[in-house]
Design a protein around this motif. Sequence first.
Motif, mmCIF file in Angstrom:
data_model
loop_
_atom_site.group_PDB
_atom_site.id
_atom_site.type_symbol
_atom_site.label_atom_id
_atom_site.label_comp_id
_atom_site.label_asym_id
_atom_site.label_seq_id
_atom_site.Cartn_x
_atom_site.Cartn_y
_atom_site.Cartn_z
ATOM 1 N N GLY A 1 0.747 -1.264 0.032
ATOM 2 C CA GLY A 1 -0.052 -0.057 -0.202
ATOM 3 C C GLY A 1 0.797 1.292 -0.054
ATOM 4 N N VAL A 2 2.145 1.209 0.113
ATOM 5 C CA VAL A 2 2.807 2.329 0.185
ATOM 6 C C VAL A 2 2.849 3.471 -0.649
ATOM 7 N N MET A 3 2.741 2.969 -2.143
ATOM 8 C CA MET A 3 2.877 3.966 -3.418
ATOM 9 C C MET A 3 1.384 4.623 -3.242
ATOM 10 N N PHE A 4 0.366 3.806 -3.064
ATOM 11 C CA PHE A 4 -0.954 4.374 -2.999
ATOM 12 C C PHE A 4 -1.055 5.506 -1.926
ATOM 13 N N LEU A 5 -0.571 5.166 -0.787
ATOM 14 C CA LEU A 5 -0.590 5.998 0.479
ATOM 15 C C LEU A 5 -0.014 7.427 0.288
ATOM 16 N N THR A 6 1.225 7.332 -0.413
ATOM 17 C CA THR A 6 2.080 8.447 -0.504
ATOM 18 C C THR A 6 1.495 9.371 -1.594
ATOM 19 N N ASP A 7 0.859 8.752 -2.764
ATOM 20 C CA ASP A 7 0.183 9.669 -3.619
ATOM 21 C C ASP A 7 -1.088 10.094 -3.016
ATOM 22 N N LEU A 8 -1.939 9.206 -2.280
ATOM 23 C CA LEU A 8 -3.219 9.752 -1.805
ATOM 24 C C LEU A 8 -3.075 10.851 -0.770
ATOM 25 N N MET A 9 -2.117 10.645 0.082
ATOM 26 C CA MET A 9 -1.913 11.883 1.209
ATOM 27 C C MET A 9 -1.582 13.247 0.445
ATOM 28 N N ARG A 10 -0.974 13.193 -0.733
ATOM 29 C CA ARG A 10 -0.919 14.399 -1.366
ATOM 30 C C ARG A 10 -2.159 14.804 -1.774
ATOM 31 N N GLN A 11 -3.097 14.270 -1.957
ATOM 32 C CA GLN A 11 -4.394 14.692 -2.594
ATOM 33 C C GLN A 11 -5.331 14.917 -1.403
ATOM 34 N N ILE A 12 -4.937 14.604 -0.258
ATOM 35 C CA ILE A 12 -5.996 14.830 1.059
ATOM 36 C C ILE A 12 -5.427 16.219 1.569
ATOM 37 N N HIS A 13 -6.520 17.074 1.449
ATOM 38 C CA HIS A 13 -6.150 18.638 2.022
ATOM 39 C C HIS A 13 -6.610 18.916 3.164
ATOM 40 N N ILE A 14 -6.629 18.124 4.196
ATOM 41 C CA ILE A 14 -6.819 18.227 5.384
ATOM 42 C C ILE A 14 -6.004 17.697 6.234
ATOM 43 N N PRO A 15 -5.583 18.083 7.634
ATOM 44 C CA PRO A 15 -4.568 17.593 8.497
ATOM 45 C C PRO A 15 -4.812 16.130 8.756
ATOM 46 N N HIS A 16 -3.875 15.217 8.805
ATOM 47 C CA HIS A 16 -3.836 14.050 8.998
ATOM 48 C C HIS A 16 -2.465 13.602 9.167
ATOM 49 N N ALA A 17 -2.482 12.143 10.112
ATOM 50 C CA ALA A 17 -1.389 11.619 10.414
ATOM 51 C C ALA A 17 -1.027 10.157 9.581
ATOM 52 N N ILE A 18 -0.014 9.768 9.485
ATOM 53 C CA ILE A 18 0.004 8.381 8.747
ATOM 54 C C ILE A 18 0.686 7.390 10.007
ATOM 55 N N GLU A 19 0.472 6.037 9.603
ATOM 56 C CA GLU A 19 1.007 5.079 10.500
ATOM 57 C C GLU A 19 1.303 3.675 9.736
ATOM 58 N N PHE A 20 2.082 2.839 9.815
ATOM 59 C CA PHE A 20 2.317 1.643 9.195
ATOM 60 C C PHE A 20 2.291 0.497 9.875
ATOM 61 N N MET A 21 1.619 -0.760 9.332
ATOM 62 C CA MET A 21 1.619 -1.945 10.043
ATOM 63 C C MET A 21 2.054 -3.269 9.112
ATOM 64 N N ALA A 22 2.620 -4.109 9.517
ATOM 65 C CA ALA A 22 2.836 -5.265 8.746
ATOM 66 C C ALA A 22 2.340 -6.452 9.250
ATOM 67 N N VAL A 23 1.692 -7.304 8.207
ATOM 68 C CA VAL A 23 1.100 -8.246 8.618
ATOM 69 C C VAL A 23 1.638 -9.688 7.704
ATOM 70 N N SER A 24 1.738 -10.714 8.341
ATOM 71 C CA SER A 24 1.920 -11.773 7.310
ATOM 72 C C SER A 24 1.071 -12.833 7.404
ATOM 73 N N SER A 25 0.768 -13.633 6.406
ATOM 74 C CA SER A 25 -0.418 -14.514 6.457
ATOM 75 C C SER A 25 0.309 -15.809 6.391
ATOM 76 N N TYR A 26 -0.428 -16.787 7.191
ATOM 77 C CA TYR A 26 0.025 -18.073 6.845
ATOM 78 C C TYR A 26 -0.993 -18.791 5.930
ATOM 79 N N GLY A 27 -0.291 -18.910 4.797
ATOM 80 C CA GLY A 27 -1.360 -19.331 3.639
ATOM 81 C C GLY A 27 -1.030 -20.563 2.742
ATOM 82 N N LEU A 28 -1.653 -20.532 1.908
ATOM 83 C CA LEU A 28 -1.569 -21.685 1.085
ATOM 84 C C LEU A 28 -0.543 -21.552 -0.030
ATOM 85 N N GLY A 29 0.135 -20.228 -0.012
ATOM 86 C CA GLY A 29 1.328 -19.778 -0.929
ATOM 87 C C GLY A 29 1.423 -18.498 -0.835
ATOM 88 N N ALA A 30 2.332 -17.825 -1.599
ATOM 89 C CA ALA A 30 2.588 -16.421 -1.467
ATOM 90 C C ALA A 30 1.430 -15.700 -1.909
#
Length: 188
Positions: A48-77
Amino acid sequence: MRNYSEFLAEVLISEEELQTRIKEMGQQISEDYKDSKNLLLICILRGGVMFLTDLMRQIHIPHAIEFMAVSSYGLGARETTGQIRISHDLNTDIHDRDVILVEDIIDSGHTLSSVLDMLSTRKPKSLEVCTLLDKAERREVSVPVKYVGFTIPNKFVFGYGLDLDDYYRHLPFIGVVDENKYQAESDE
Ligand code: IMP
Ligand code: MG
């Protein structure tokens, strides 16, 4: 590392189409949250990083950003079962805040559903989802999504944050993989 043009089946969404739509999404969010006192965008790493950095430049009200990472135990990548583990948690308390979860793509919905369950236990004031892409026909669990950039067909895509075995996230457009060509090359 091969040039993506060797396995690009088609450009699904061009750079210009992405930027036009993201501008609209930013305007919509700016309008919807104009009275918010503490808007927080949470980006799920890494897609989501590229989307976030482009999106936040189009949001013209004050806001903060944060990041989280999750990994999934899955059937495959490329598939998830819904079992997720938080590999990097937020450094911010989201209690009583207006939170928007920013995602690259929703596929089965398992990842998002687990993240939403976990975040809602922390009692944000509001919690909504903004995804760039939605493979709606692949959905296995229903998730409430307030903002969708593009609904796309069930094809494996890459670029603009989305990876193919960890590479090609830098491309400014969304491309469809020709699985046969990509496989054949990867197996060499
Ligand atoms: P879900 O839990 O099945 O909704 O999986 C969502 C995650 O799968 C996304 O955050 C992506 O990391 C990954 N994903 C699903 N489809 C694609 C795709 O077409 N290209 C790249 N990653 C994908
Ligand atoms: Mg992802």
